[in-house]
Design a protein around this motif. Structure first.
Motif, mmCIF file in Angstrom:
data_model
loop_
_atom_site.group_PDB
_atom_site.id
_atom_site.type_symbol
_atom_site.label_atom_id
_atom_site.label_comp_id
_atom_site.label_asym_id
_atom_site.label_seq_id
_atom_site.Cartn_x
_atom_site.Cartn_y
_atom_site.Cartn_z
ATOM 1 N N ARG A 6 0.834 -1.206 0.000
ATOM 2 C CA ARG A 6 0.000 0.000 0.000
ATOM 3 C C ARG A 6 0.865 1.251 0.000
ATOM 4 N NH1 ARG A 6 -4.578 0.410 4.467
ATOM 5 N NH2 ARG A 6 -5.312 -1.360 3.193
ATOM 6 N N ARG A 7 1.942 1.227 0.791
ATOM 7 C CA ARG A 7 2.829 2.389 0.829
ATOM 8 C C ARG A 7 3.462 2.635 -0.529
ATOM 9 N NH1 ARG A 7 8.276 2.367 4.386
ATOM 10 N NH2 ARG A 7 8.833 0.927 2.706
ATOM 11 N N ASP A 8 3.871 1.556 -1.196
ATOM 12 C CA ASP A 8 4.472 1.691 -2.512
ATOM 13 C C ASP A 8 3.470 2.238 -3.522
ATOM 14 O OD1 ASP A 8 6.757 0.639 -1.424
ATOM 15 O OD2 ASP A 8 6.344 -1.406 -2.106
ATOM 16 N N MET A 9 2.215 1.782 -3.443
ATOM 17 C CA MET A 9 1.200 2.253 -4.372
ATOM 18 C C MET A 9 0.948 3.745 -4.187
ATOM 19 S SD MET A 9 -0.740 1.568 -6.882
ATOM 20 C CE MET A 9 -0.725 -0.239 -6.878
ATOM 21 N N VAL A 10 0.869 4.181 -2.939
ATOM 22 C CA VAL A 10 0.683 5.611 -2.672
ATOM 23 C C VAL A 10 1.867 6.403 -3.210
ATOM 24 C CG1 VAL A 10 0.517 7.344 -0.853
ATOM 25 C CG2 VAL A 10 -0.799 5.235 -0.676
ATOM 26 N N ALA A 11 3.070 5.894 -2.995
ATOM 27 C CA ALA A 11 4.266 6.577 -3.490
ATOM 28 C C ALA A 11 4.259 6.654 -5.007
ATOM 29 C CB ALA A 11 5.521 5.847 -3.003
ATOM 30 N N ALA A 12 3.856 5.568 -5.677
ATOM 31 C CA ALA A 12 3.816 5.554 -7.143
ATOM 32 C C ALA A 12 2.819 6.594 -7.669
ATOM 33 C CB ALA A 12 3.446 4.158 -7.647
ATOM 34 N N CYS A 363 4.758 2.212 -11.382
ATOM 35 C CA CYS A 363 4.422 0.886 -10.852
ATOM 36 C C CYS A 363 5.412 -0.161 -11.342
ATOM 37 C CB CYS A 363 3.004 0.510 -11.253
ATOM 38 S SG CYS A 363 1.717 1.486 -10.440
ATOM 39 N N ALA A 364 5.800 -0.068 -12.621
ATOM 40 C CA ALA A 364 6.789 -1.007 -13.149
ATOM 41 C C ALA A 364 8.115 -0.866 -12.417
ATOM 42 C CB ALA A 364 6.985 -0.769 -14.652
ATOM 43 N N ALA A 365 8.513 0.377 -12.128
ATOM 44 C CA ALA A 365 9.762 0.603 -11.405
ATOM 45 C C ALA A 365 9.671 0.107 -9.973
ATOM 46 C CB ALA A 365 10.113 2.087 -11.414
ATOM 47 N N CYS A 366 8.455 0.059 -9.446
ATOM 48 C CA CYS A 366 8.266 -0.439 -8.079
ATOM 49 C C CYS A 366 8.342 -1.964 -8.028
ATOM 50 C CB CYS A 366 6.924 0.046 -7.545
ATOM 51 S SG CYS A 366 6.693 -0.241 -5.788
ATOM 52 N N LEU A 368 9.750 -4.052 -10.609
ATOM 53 C CA LEU A 368 10.881 -4.655 -11.294
ATOM 54 C C LEU A 368 12.201 -4.093 -10.799
ATOM 55 C CD1 LEU A 368 9.443 -4.429 -14.933
ATOM 56 C CD2 LEU A 368 9.339 -6.397 -13.393
ATOM 57 N N ALA A 369 13.259 -4.813 -11.121
ATOM 58 C CA ALA A 369 14.599 -4.302 -10.878
ATOM 59 C C ALA A 369 14.838 -3.109 -11.789
ATOM 60 C CB ALA A 369 15.636 -5.398 -11.149
ATOM 61 N N PRO A 370 15.781 -2.215 -11.448
ATOM 62 C CA PRO A 370 15.999 -1.015 -12.269
ATOM 63 C C PRO A 370 16.194 -1.308 -13.749
ATOM 64 C CG PRO A 370 17.179 -0.806 -10.213
ATOM 65 C CD PRO A 370 16.603 -2.202 -10.224
ATOM 66 N N PHE A 371 16.994 -2.324 -14.077
ATOM 67 C CA PHE A 371 17.210 -2.627 -15.497
ATOM 68 C C PHE A 371 15.914 -3.068 -16.152
ATOM 69 C CE2 PHE A 371 18.328 -5.606 -18.948
ATOM 70 C CZ PHE A 371 19.090 -4.752 -19.735
ATOM 71 N N GLY A 372 15.148 -3.909 -15.469
ATOM 72 C CA GLY A 372 13.870 -4.346 -16.010
ATOM 73 C C GLY A 372 12.911 -3.188 -16.177
ATOM 74 N N ALA A 373 12.948 -2.223 -15.234
ATOM 75 C CA ALA A 373 12.070 -1.054 -15.343
ATOM 76 C C ALA A 373 12.459 -0.191 -16.536
ATOM 77 C CB ALA A 373 12.131 -0.237 -14.055
ATOM 78 N N VAL A 374 13.764 -0.068 -16.795
ATOM 79 C CA VAL A 374 14.207 0.698 -17.968
ATOM 80 C C VAL A 374 13.740 0.018 -19.252
ATOM 81 C CG1 VAL A 374 16.233 1.435 -19.281
ATOM 82 C CG2 VAL A 374 16.181 1.734 -16.801
ATOM 83 N N LEU A 411 10.297 7.047 -13.319
ATOM 84 C CA LEU A 411 11.187 5.893 -13.181
ATOM 85 C C LEU A 411 12.366 6.232 -12.282
ATOM 86 C CD1 LEU A 411 12.352 3.120 -13.974
ATOM 87 C CD2 LEU A 411 13.208 4.167 -16.072
ATOM 88 N N ALA A 412 12.976 7.384 -12.518
ATOM 89 C CA ALA A 412 14.126 7.782 -11.702
ATOM 90 C C ALA A 412 13.716 8.019 -10.251
ATOM 91 C CB ALA A 412 14.761 9.045 -12.292
ATOM 92 N N MET A 413 12.582 8.705 -10.049
ATOM 93 C CA MET A 413 12.150 8.998 -8.679
ATOM 94 C C MET A 413 11.752 7.730 -7.935
ATOM 95 S SD MET A 413 10.087 12.632 -8.832
ATOM 96 C CE MET A 413 9.043 12.245 -10.232
ATOM 97 N N MET A 414 11.064 6.815 -8.625
ATOM 98 C CA MET A 414 10.666 5.580 -7.954
ATOM 99 C C MET A 414 11.878 4.722 -7.622
ATOM 100 S SD MET A 414 8.485 3.672 -6.571
ATOM 101 C CE MET A 414 6.916 4.421 -6.958
ATOM 102 N N THR A 415 12.865 4.722 -8.512
ATOM 103 C CA THR A 415 14.092 3.984 -8.224
ATOM 104 C C THR A 415 14.783 4.573 -6.997
ATOM 105 O OG1 THR A 415 14.372 3.457 -10.579
ATOM 106 C CG2 THR A 415 16.311 3.243 -9.162
ATOM 107 N N GLY A 416 14.829 5.918 -6.930
ATOM 108 C CA GLY A 416 15.400 6.559 -5.755
ATOM 109 C C GLY A 416 14.604 6.261 -4.496
ATOM 110 N N TYR A 417 13.284 6.283 -4.624
ATOM 111 C CA TYR A 417 12.424 5.971 -3.480
ATOM 112 C C TYR A 417 12.690 4.554 -2.974
ATOM 113 C CZ TYR A 417 8.174 4.028 -1.390
ATOM 114 O OH TYR A 417 7.293 3.345 -0.591
#
Length: 715
Positions: A6-12, A363-366, A368-374, A411-417
């Motif tokens: 839930r926290r991740d969804m709110v952040a996304a 959501c994808a960045a949340c 998947l791994a960073p490479f997969g999200a890219v 993508l960058a912000m979610m990866t940082g989060y």
């Protein structure tokens, strides 16, 4: 794939809202124009446009470099060209042109020149020079076939010479363009307010006369021309559709047309201009050049029209980032006549689409791994771009840069989060268990999203205790090097099997192994996995004894105890040093069962709690009911034979005889029990043990309060 909480969804969602809001905000409105530029370039590159310039409803008469280099214009100031322009325009009108528009302005006349020339100014000596030109303008204006151009400005307006204004009876329209903040023309004004009244722009006036209709402005401010509601993302503008990148508009050299007039070829003018809208303008390398939506793809200064009298120049048309301004007006005329202006999404729809795109990537960045999200971003952007180009073919412009950049920022912000907050527990878990937990078990823990609680938590687990039989005496016969080699091979083989079945090795105590199943990673099948691991460990030891040089001649055997139940698991120890381990009576019972194997001469013993949690997965032999040291309650113990249906005929025969004997034993029929156990006593140590006990009790029966429970005095 990581599970989204839930926290991740709110952040996304918050990240998507932020990214979408930023990239569709007014300070970045140039991105909307950049989308048009990219779409125009991609459509031209991928799809192209095969329309024949001859079918264009608008043509350009170009005062070009050839005109400046061809007599009688060569070396002559443009004010002296007016009479020839009048002649050419007259022939164009006679050829059947619908309307002629001027994209050139002659703000002065040579007749007005005050340059001294002899005893009088030059203008006085040239009186009447523009007479034929003005007559031609009056004639064309009266027939409704001529519109002169002007530039509206509060500071420096640019209008035709006063005599020309009178000749056309103020039949003049504005040539002003709409320039975005990056100095690129992507939209054109449809009308201007003159003396408090709306007046159509030059291109709109030309299209209206060609269509025989008048532009109307509705209550919402939308312009309607001959039933076509002109789409306007920016109020009172038309978004240019450079479908042919300029090649779809034919351009005729003015020099060739003037020579054609001299030649008297009226049929050429009819073929070239009948039913057309004609724009007179300049096509020069360094004058009136405009940046448009074609700046990325490169545009053309029209397609060379057919020739009448002069040979065609040797030079070929080349793409340029800028185009002659006359083709901007020509494009507007064609868009209006063909009802082909670009429709842009309004600000709300662009914002929603950008937010949705950013939310998907967040959501994808949340997950998947960073490479997969890219990779996901690249794939989604490519698919969306292809779809945007597809609909742009039909003159609908979807936002392109805003969603792409907003989603990249998301993508960058979610990866940082994730790095700073969301994956902190995951990194802690990986670091904490990397050296003593199988990688696949760590991955299972991460995927489950349940991290072990610091300080301990109650979990239902299955404990696994193993110990080598008589190892001390064997070790006495070996050198330290041989002993270390043997133990490393044995412990490695057993550990691989345990971890391969989602088990966790808690510790090694000499030759003993303490492991648990069901923690730290959740494992609903922990009892089944523990039993399978025990059977495989027993089989593996037999292989090592038979085939590994370090085990040759030693004939190692081990005992394994299994018990399931509640236990406290977690980081337990001092404030300065702790281990992830387990504590409870469940652990103690498993340890006692490991030692109890030696009384029955078997290798694996499991409690009834473990058997109950495995269901019908395995074939079992019930051994006895025992009371272990330190525990008052008796428990039933079992030996696993094999997976259900995989037991051998010998195992089945021994188990059946043993079950018969155990039933008689518990019914105090000791003689029958002894006979039943005796059937397999020679090959089965447990049967031999019970045969001996049954015969002793048959000879000396126990008291009436006797219970069939074996009390184990040792560990």
């Amino acid at each position: 794939m990581r599970r989204i909480g839930r926290r991740d969804m709110v952040a996304a969602i918050l990240i998507a809202l932020l990214a979408g809001g930023v990239f569709t905000s007014p300070p970045l409105e140039t991105l909307q124009g950049l989308s048009l530029d990219i779409l125009t370039a991609l459509r031209g590159k991928i799809i192209g446009d095969r329309r024949d310039p001859a079918t264009s409803p608008v043509v350009v008469v170009a005062i070009d470099g050839e005109t400046y280099d061809t007599p009688p214009f060569k070396g002559s100031p443009t004010q002296t060209w007016t009479r020839e322009i009048g002649r050419v325009l007259g022939s164009i009108a006679e050829g059947g042109a619908k309307v002629i528009g001027f994209d050139v302005i002659f703000p002065s006349s040579i007749e007005q020149s005050e340059i001294p020339f002899g005893e009088a100014p030059l203008g006085a000596r040239m009186k009447g020079f523009d007479r034929d030109y003005l007559i031609a303008l009056r004639r064309l204006s009266d027939s409704g076939k001529l519109v002169l151009g002007e530039i509206l400005s509060n500071d420096h307006p640019d209008r035709p010479d006063r005599a020309q204004q009178l000749a056309v009876k103020n039949n003049i329209r504005a040539l002003n363009v709409h320039t975005d903040s990056d100095d690129v023309i992507r939209r054109m004004p449809l009308s201007f307010s003159i003396a408090g009244q709306p007046a159509p722009a030059m291109a709109v006036e030309l299209a209206a006369r060609a269509l025989g209709a008048k532009p109307e402005i509705g209550p919402t401010g939308m312009t309607n021309l001959s039933g076509y509601a002109v789409p306007s993302a920016v109020p009172n503008t038309l978004t240019l559709n450079f479908r042919g990148l300029g090649r779809d508009v034919p351009a005729y050299s003015f020099a060739d047309l003037r020579a054609c007039v001299e030649k008297g070829d009226r049929d050429f003018f009819r073929r070239a201009f009948e039913g057309k809208v004609v724009l007179l303008g300049t096509i020069l390398n360094f004058e009136d050049r405009k940046l448009t939506s074609m700046r990325l793809s490169g545009g053309y200064d029209g397609s060379p029209g057919s020739r009448c009298a002069l040979p065609a120049p040797a030079s070929t048309a080349k793409t340029r980032s800028d185009v002659a301004g006359v083709f901007v007006h020509a494009t507007v005329v064609r868009n209006l006549i063909e009802q082909d202006a670009v429709t842009e999404l309004g600000s709300p729809m662009r914002t929603i689409l950008t937010f949705a795109f950013a939310a998907i990537i967040a959501c994808a960045a949340c997950m998947l791994a960073p490479f997969g999200a890219v990779i996901a971003w690249l794939a989604l952007t490519a698919v969306y771009t292809a779809a945007a180009v597809g609909v742009f073919v039909h003159a609908l412009a979807l936002p392109l840069t805003e969603p792409a950049l907003a989603s990249l920022a998301a993508l960058a912000m979610m990866t940082g989060y994730r790095f700073v907050l969301a994956d902190r527990d995951e990194r802690f878990l990986r670091k904490s268990f990397a050296l003593y937990l199988a990688p696949e078990v760590i991955e299972t823990m991460v995927a489950s999203g349940k991290m072990p609680a610091l300080g301990g938590e109650m979990r239902n687990v299955t404990m696994f205790f193993s110990d080598l039989s008589g190892f001390s005496s064997i070790a006495e016969t070996m050198t330290p090097g041989e002993l270390v080699t043997l133990m490393n091979e044995y412990l490695s083989a057993m550990t691989d099997i345990i971890e391969g079945h989602s088990g966790y090795v808690d510790k090694y105590i000499g030759d003993s192994i303490v492991a648990m199943f069901g923690a730290p990673a959740d494992d609903p099948a922990h009892a089944r996995n523990a039993v399978r691991a025990a059977l495989k460990c027993h089989g593996k030891l037999a292989e090592l004894n038979a085939g590994h040089p370090a085990f040759a001649g030693h004939g190692l055997s081990h005992r394994i105890g299994l018990n399931s139940g509640e236990a406290v698991v977690g980081n337990i120890g001092s404030r300065r040093r702790f281990n992830y381990t387990v504590m409870s009576d469940t652990v103690n019972v498993a340890s006692r069962l490991e030692g109890a194997n030696k009384y029955y001469g078997i290798a694996i013993m499991a409690s009834e709690a473990t058997v109950a949690q495995t269901g019908d997965t395995f074939a079992w032999r019930e051994l006895d009911a025992i009371r272990v040291m330190g525990r008052g309650e008796a428990i039933r113990v079992f030996e696993p034979l094999a997976e259900m249906g995989a037991e051998t005929a010998t195992q089945a025969k021994v188990a059946a005889a043993y079950a018969e004997g155990l039933t008689c034993w518990r019914a105090r029929e000791f003689a029958k029990a002894a006979d039943a156990f005796g059937k397999t006593a020679e090959t089965d140590p447990a049967s031999a043990l019970f045969e001996k006990r049954a015969r002793a009790l048959a000879a000396s029966p126990p008291p009436s309060d006797w219970t069939p429970v074996n009390i184990l005095e040792g560990k």
